[in-house]
Design an enzyme around this catalytic site. Structure first.
Site: not given
Ligand code: ADE
Length: 231
Positions: A13, A76, A178, A201
């Site tokens: 990142e 996510g 975060e 995701d």
């Molecule tokens: N960062 C990227 N995908 C995530 C997820 N599914 N849960 C928490 N942090 C994430």
């Protein structure tokens, strides 16, 4: 020169920042310094989770005197209208693992919903438009940018049921680990901030696989938006 703090939780990142802002080490462990346009840029790879991110944010403020804070990275997706590699800009953030959240409202210094800086949000949305123009010109697929609520917690969400619960309880666009703690530190310190996340995701049973596949491209996309915002 204005001082900007950039936080990424993982190396992926902050890779683009390191390269594009010609960052060099500072006397402060784990904090790099670079420059871009009229800005002095302090970059920190915080490590994952709320405490690591809060430590990084407070160190950037106390040790480097940053006047603005930007956190970029992956997340996510939760909302139905979100696609992979879309960008989510934080209008506001809260914790999904702090209970009851009302305790934060009852006991100062920071209420449970932390508001990002409206001007930075606006600039981030414009930056998304600019990147989309470039993608279209290059014959590449555009993406959608979304402004809304981000929820953070100390867990990688990988269950459709949990994702549904976060959607229902918070009307959140995405989840990560975060943003809200950086927002918390910046709110208390009165530092304008924005969180910019690209979707890797859908926080469901396929989340780990999808994260593996999309981490790099999503992290770079979020970082590109930050660079565009600063320019
Ligand atoms: N960062 C990227 N995908 C995530 C997820 N599914 N849960 C928490 N942090 C994430």
């Amino acid at each position: 020169m204005k001082k900007i703090g950039l936080i990424g939780a993982m190396d992926s990142e902050i890779t683009a920042f390191r390269r594009d802002f010609h960052a060099v080490e500072t006397p402060h462990k784990g904090i790099l310094c670079g420059s871009f346009s009229d800005y002095e840029i302090y970059i920190c790879c915080s490590g994952v989770g709320k405490v690591n991110a809060a430590i990084a944010a407070q160190r950037l403020i106390d040790l480097c005197g940053v006047q603005y804070m930007i956190n970029s990275g992956v997340a996510g997706g939760l909302a139905k209208e979100i696609a992979k590699l879309d960008i989510v800009i934080s209008k506001q953030l809260t914790y999904h693992d702090f209970s009851p959240l009302e305790l934060l409202d009852k006991y100062p210094p920071c209420s449970h919903m932390m508001q990002a800086d409206a001007e930075l949000c606006e600039k981030a949305l414009h930056a998304c438009d600019a990147l989309n123009e470039k993608l279209k010109k290059d014959g590449k697929l555009p993406f959608t940018s979304h402004l809304g609520t981000i929820v953070s917690g100390d867990c990688f969400v990988s269950s459709a049921e949990k994702a549904q619960q976060l959607r229902d309880d918070f009307d959140a666009l995405c989840t990560e680990m975060e943003g809200a703690s950086i927002a918390h530190v910046c709110t208390v310190a009165k530092i304008p901030f924005v969180i910019i996340r690209a979707i890797s995701d859908f926080a469901d049973e396929d989340a780990e696989n999808s994260f593996e596949s999309f981490e790099t491209v999503a992290a770079d996309r979020a970082a590109f938006i930050v660079k565009e915002l600063l320019s």
